[in-house]
Design a protein around this motif. Structure first.
Motif, PDB file in Angstrom:
ATOM      1  N   HIS A  65       0.850  -1.197   0.024  1.00  0.00           N
ATOM      2  CA  HIS A  65      -0.188   0.041   0.028  1.00  0.00           C
ATOM      3  C   HIS A  65       0.970   1.398   0.045  1.00  0.00           C
ATOM      4  CE1 HIS A  65      -3.069  -2.686   0.544  1.00  0.00           C
ATOM      5  NE2 HIS A  65      -2.739  -3.120   1.663  1.00  0.00           N
ATOM      6  N   ARG A  66       0.740   2.102  -0.734  1.00  0.00           N
ATOM      7  CA  ARG A  66       1.523   3.321  -1.162  1.00  0.00           C
ATOM      8  C   ARG A  66       0.804   4.479  -0.893  1.00  0.00           C
ATOM      9  NH1 ARG A  66       5.996   1.166  -3.462  1.00  0.00           N
ATOM     10  NH2 ARG A  66       5.949  -0.913  -3.834  1.00  0.00           N
ATOM     11  N   SER A  67       1.657   5.645  -0.525  1.00  0.00           N
ATOM     12  CA  SER A  67       1.024   6.906  -0.472  1.00  0.00           C
ATOM     13  C   SER A  67       1.025   7.415  -1.729  1.00  0.00           C
ATOM     14  CB  SER A  67       2.449   7.719   0.365  1.00  0.00           C
ATOM     15  OG  SER A  67       3.233   7.913  -0.344  1.00  0.00           O
ATOM     16  N   PHE A  68       0.352   8.668  -1.946  1.00  0.00           N
ATOM     17  CA  PHE A  68      -0.003   9.434  -2.998  1.00  0.00           C
ATOM     18  C   PHE A  68       1.341   9.797  -3.624  1.00  0.00           C
ATOM     19  CE2 PHE A  68      -0.739  13.419  -5.270  1.00  0.00           C
ATOM     20  CZ  PHE A  68      -1.558  13.034  -6.168  1.00  0.00           C
ATOM     21  N   ALA A  69       2.495  10.185  -3.028  1.00  0.00           N
ATOM     22  CA  ALA A  69       3.676  10.377  -3.681  1.00  0.00           C
ATOM     23  C   ALA A  69       3.999   9.207  -4.449  1.00  0.00           C
ATOM     24  CB  ALA A  69       4.434  11.260  -2.508  1.00  0.00           C
ATOM     25  N   ALA A  70       4.199   8.084  -3.615  1.00  0.00           N
ATOM     26  CA  ALA A  70       4.578   6.878  -4.225  1.00  0.00           C
ATOM     27  C   ALA A  70       3.748   6.513  -5.545  1.00  0.00           C
ATOM     28  CB  ALA A  70       4.819   5.829  -3.314  1.00  0.00           C
ATOM     29  N   LYS A  71       2.516   6.590  -5.518  1.00  0.00           N
ATOM     30  CA  LYS A  71       1.474   6.619  -6.553  1.00  0.00           C
ATOM     31  C   LYS A  71       1.783   7.366  -7.535  1.00  0.00           C
ATOM     32  CE  LYS A  71      -2.225   4.234  -4.200  1.00  0.00           C
ATOM     33  NZ  LYS A  71      -3.452   4.584  -3.586  1.00  0.00           N
ATOM     34  N   SER A  72       1.912   8.455  -7.296  1.00  0.00           N
ATOM     35  CA  SER A  72       2.277   9.685  -8.491  1.00  0.00           C
ATOM     36  C   SER A  72       3.776   9.049  -9.185  1.00  0.00           C
ATOM     37  CB  SER A  72       2.485  11.059  -7.852  1.00  0.00           C
ATOM     38  OG  SER A  72       1.244  11.110  -7.285  1.00  0.00           O
ATOM     39  N   SER A  73       4.774   8.714  -8.453  1.00  0.00           N
ATOM     40  CA  SER A  73       6.062   8.678  -8.665  1.00  0.00           C
ATOM     41  C   SER A  73       5.986   7.411  -9.767  1.00  0.00           C
ATOM     42  CB  SER A  73       7.346   8.294  -7.788  1.00  0.00           C
ATOM     43  OG  SER A  73       6.608   7.159  -7.135  1.00  0.00           O
ATOM     44  N   ARG A  74       5.235   6.554  -9.438  1.00  0.00           N
ATOM     45  CA  ARG A  74       5.096   5.366 -10.393  1.00  0.00           C
ATOM     46  C   ARG A  74       4.110   5.656 -11.733  1.00  0.00           C
ATOM     47  NH1 ARG A  74       2.140   0.082  -7.939  1.00  0.00           N
ATOM     48  NH2 ARG A  74       3.675  -0.837  -6.701  1.00  0.00           N
ATOM     49  N   GLY A 134       5.168  -5.253 -11.020  1.00  0.00           N
ATOM     50  CA  GLY A 134       5.864  -5.148 -12.443  1.00  0.00           C
ATOM     51  C   GLY A 134       4.836  -5.472 -13.683  1.00  0.00           C
ATOM     52  N   MET A 135       4.366  -6.850 -13.549  1.00  0.00           N
ATOM     53  CA  MET A 135       3.489  -7.254 -14.508  1.00  0.00           C
ATOM     54  C   MET A 135       2.125  -6.507 -14.638  1.00  0.00           C
ATOM     55  SD  MET A 135       2.877 -10.221 -16.374  1.00  0.00           S
ATOM     56  CE  MET A 135       1.642 -11.157 -16.768  1.00  0.00           C
ATOM     57  N   ARG A 136       1.544  -6.033 -13.334  1.00  0.00           N
ATOM     58  CA  ARG A 136       0.224  -5.213 -13.458  1.00  0.00           C
ATOM     59  C   ARG A 136       0.743  -4.056 -14.054  1.00  0.00           C
ATOM     60  NH1 ARG A 136      -3.544  -3.476  -9.417  1.00  0.00           N
ATOM     61  NH2 ARG A 136      -1.667  -2.835  -7.978  1.00  0.00           N
ATOM     62  N   LEU A 137       1.892  -3.257 -13.659  1.00  0.00           N
ATOM     63  CA  LEU A 137       2.127  -2.106 -14.173  1.00  0.00           C
ATOM     64  C   LEU A 137       2.426  -1.939 -15.888  1.00  0.00           C
ATOM     65  CD1 LEU A 137       1.880   0.222 -12.242  1.00  0.00           C
ATOM     66  CD2 LEU A 137       4.294   0.452 -12.440  1.00  0.00           C
ATOM     67  N   ALA A 138       2.884  -3.369 -16.510  1.00  0.00           N
ATOM     68  CA  ALA A 138       3.134  -3.497 -17.840  1.00  0.00           C
ATOM     69  C   ALA A 138       1.991  -3.589 -18.559  1.00  0.00           C
ATOM     70  CB  ALA A 138       4.136  -4.628 -17.959  1.00  0.00           C
ATOM     71  N   LEU A 139       1.136  -4.098 -17.863  1.00  0.00           N
ATOM     72  CA  LEU A 139      -0.454  -4.288 -18.433  1.00  0.00           C
ATOM     73  C   LEU A 139      -1.033  -2.883 -18.539  1.00  0.00           C
ATOM     74  CD1 LEU A 139      -1.758  -7.791 -17.176  1.00  0.00           C
ATOM     75  CD2 LEU A 139      -1.540  -7.047 -19.434  1.00  0.00           C
ATOM     76  N   VAL A 140      -1.164  -2.299 -17.270  1.00  0.00           N
ATOM     77  CA  VAL A 140      -1.679  -0.934 -17.545  1.00  0.00           C
ATOM     78  C   VAL A 140      -0.910   0.021 -18.390  1.00  0.00           C
ATOM     79  CG1 VAL A 140      -2.029   1.379 -15.910  1.00  0.00           C
ATOM     80  CG2 VAL A 140      -2.239  -1.082 -15.080  1.00  0.00           C
ATOM     81  N   ALA A 141       0.294  -0.131 -18.406  1.00  0.00           N
ATOM     82  CA  ALA A 141       0.992   1.018 -19.311  1.00  0.00           C
ATOM     83  C   ALA A 141       0.804   0.450 -20.849  1.00  0.00           C
ATOM     84  CB  ALA A 141       2.673   0.783 -19.123  1.00  0.00           C
ATOM     85  N   SER A 142       0.822  -0.796 -21.333  1.00  0.00           N
ATOM     86  CA  SER A 142       0.479  -0.984 -22.596  1.00  0.00           C
ATOM     87  C   SER A 142      -0.975  -1.058 -22.935  1.00  0.00           C
ATOM     88  CB  SER A 142       0.702  -2.533 -22.653  1.00  0.00           C
ATOM     89  OG  SER A 142      -0.062  -3.299 -21.714  1.00  0.00           O
ATOM     90  N   VAL A 143      -1.888  -0.867 -22.132  1.00  0.00           N
ATOM     91  CA  VAL A 143      -3.262  -0.662 -22.329  1.00  0.00           C
ATOM     92  C   VAL A 143      -3.412   0.853 -22.506  1.00  0.00           C
ATOM     93  CG1 VAL A 143      -5.576  -0.570 -21.553  1.00  0.00           C
ATOM     94  CG2 VAL A 143      -4.231  -2.824 -21.530  1.00  0.00           C
ATOM     95  N   ALA A 144      -2.931   1.633 -21.849  1.00  0.00           N
ATOM     96  CA  ALA A 144      -2.752   3.148 -21.690  1.00  0.00           C
ATOM     97  C   ALA A 144      -2.127   3.620 -22.970  1.00  0.00           C
ATOM     98  CB  ALA A 144      -2.029   3.809 -20.710  1.00  0.00           C
ATOM     99  N   LEU A 145      -1.179   2.911 -23.593  1.00  0.00           N
ATOM    100  CA  LEU A 145      -0.547   3.343 -24.881  1.00  0.00           C
ATOM    101  C   LEU A 145      -1.452   3.022 -25.952  1.00  0.00           C
ATOM    102  CD1 LEU A 145       2.468   3.748 -26.149  1.00  0.00           C
ATOM    103  CD2 LEU A 145       2.393   1.349 -26.562  1.00  0.00           C
ATOM    104  N   VAL A 146      -2.101   1.810 -26.027  1.00  0.00           N
ATOM    105  CA  VAL A 146      -2.961   1.476 -27.020  1.00  0.00           C
ATOM    106  C   VAL A 146      -4.192   2.411 -27.110  1.00  0.00           C
ATOM    107  CG1 VAL A 146      -4.523  -0.223 -27.797  1.00  0.00           C
ATOM    108  CG2 VAL A 146      -2.399  -1.089 -27.089  1.00  0.00           C
ATOM    109  N   ALA A 147      -4.674   2.733 -25.853  1.00  0.00           N
ATOM    110  CA  ALA A 147      -5.737   3.842 -25.908  1.00  0.00           C
ATOM    111  C   ALA A 147      -5.355   5.110 -26.482  1.00  0.00           C
ATOM    112  CB  ALA A 147      -6.149   3.831 -24.222  1.00  0.00           C
TER     113      ALA A 147
END
Lengths: 194, 110
Positions: A65-74, A134-147
């Protein structure tokens, strides 16, 4: 007795790092009990079914569980990796233009191989930077890219894409996920936990 | 109960299973308990995702145990129900009982 390697590797790729030992251990415990009671083929089938049904749920959460700052840096890391990936693709396209200045004289599979390797490589890099998801973020990133590419086309802002271009674009999602998965499996194999 | 503290169907089943098994229940045991009692065979991933959600809501707490050989040298994550979890279960039960009060259940609506 150890469950099938590929199935174990899939669990290693999909499970949030903080839960990996408990999920893999729970599966291993039940697998060994089933080998004793019903034999190895039946236990293998059970293990594969569990892996297939578990992956969507495992990708849906992260124990950290991450803070707002950590989520933003991600988010910033995801954007930087995506821009680096597109920059790399642009550089490759320039090299292709130098090799093949008159147009698409190169075979289509080469374009697929180059683009999807680029996506897989940066999926792996993303997983290496953000190890906890890593895996979750890679999926989110690629879906964002496609969108980001597909939405302007769907809304009629950008000119329509050719079928091959759609394949290239949509293939980035599994390619980035595979890159991240390969990184996680290699890391866990190195540490001897698979 | 505040919004976000309600129990979903599977959360309810998992939380009751943790309560039935007592302190120290772990994923495989909870999965088997659900299978034995309900006849439904959940995926271990779904059980862990639900336990993580319950822990985030403060209904259960977890801790890591020792690695064992039959688990391929991997440690268990043990779970125990908290007072807020027991209270949520009680509240859900009361709500369901109130909703069911006076209803004659038929297998098919007429």
């Amino acid at each position: 007795m150890r469950p099938p390697f590929v199935a174990r590797a899939l669990i290693a790729a999909a499970t949030p790092p903080l839960d990996y030992a408990s999920v893999a251990g729970d599966l291993c415990e039940e697998y060994n009990a089933r080998v004793e009671s019903a034999g190895r083929p039946s236990a293998d089938r059970w293990y594969w079914a569990q892996v297939a049904r578990s992956i969507p749920a495992l990708l849906s959460y992260s124990r950290a569980h991450r803070s707002f700052a950590a989520k933003s840096s991600r988010i910033a890391i995801v954007l930087i990796v995506l821009f680096a990936m597109l920059f790399c693709k642009d550089m490759i396209d320039r090299v292709i233009d130098l090799v093949d200045p008159r147009g698409p004289g190169l075979p289509a599979w080469l374009y697929f191989a180059i683009d999807w390797t680029d996506a897989a490589l940066f999926g792996g890099i993303l997983a290496a930077i953000v190890r906890s998801a890593g895996m979750r973020l890679a999926l989110v990133a690629s879906v964002a890219l496609v969108a980001a590419f597909a939405l302007p086309v769907i809304l009629g802002i950008s000119p329509p894409l050719q079928t091959l271009a759609w394949f290239l674009l949509l293939g980035a999602v599994p390619a980035m996920a595979v890159g991240a998965a390969v990184y996680q499996v290699l890391r866990r194999r190195e540490s001897g936990s698979i | 109960m505040a919004k976000g503290e309600y129990l979903g169907e599977f959360e309810h089943i998992v939380l009751v299973s943790v309560l039935r098994l007592g302190d120290g229940a772990h994923g495989a045991l909870i999965r088997r308990e659900i299978e034995t009692v309900t006849g439904r065979s959940p995926a271990i991933g779904a059980v862990h995702a639900t336990l993580e959600r319950l822990e985030r809501k403060g209904f259960v707490t977890s801790w890591i145990g020792e690695p064992t050989a039959e688990r391929g040298g991997k440690a268990k994550r043990h779970f125990k129900i908290e007072a807020t979890g027991a209270s949520a279960l009680k509240q859900t039960r009361t709500t369901l009982e109130r909703l069911h009060a006076g209803l004659a259940l038929r297998s098919r609506p007429t």
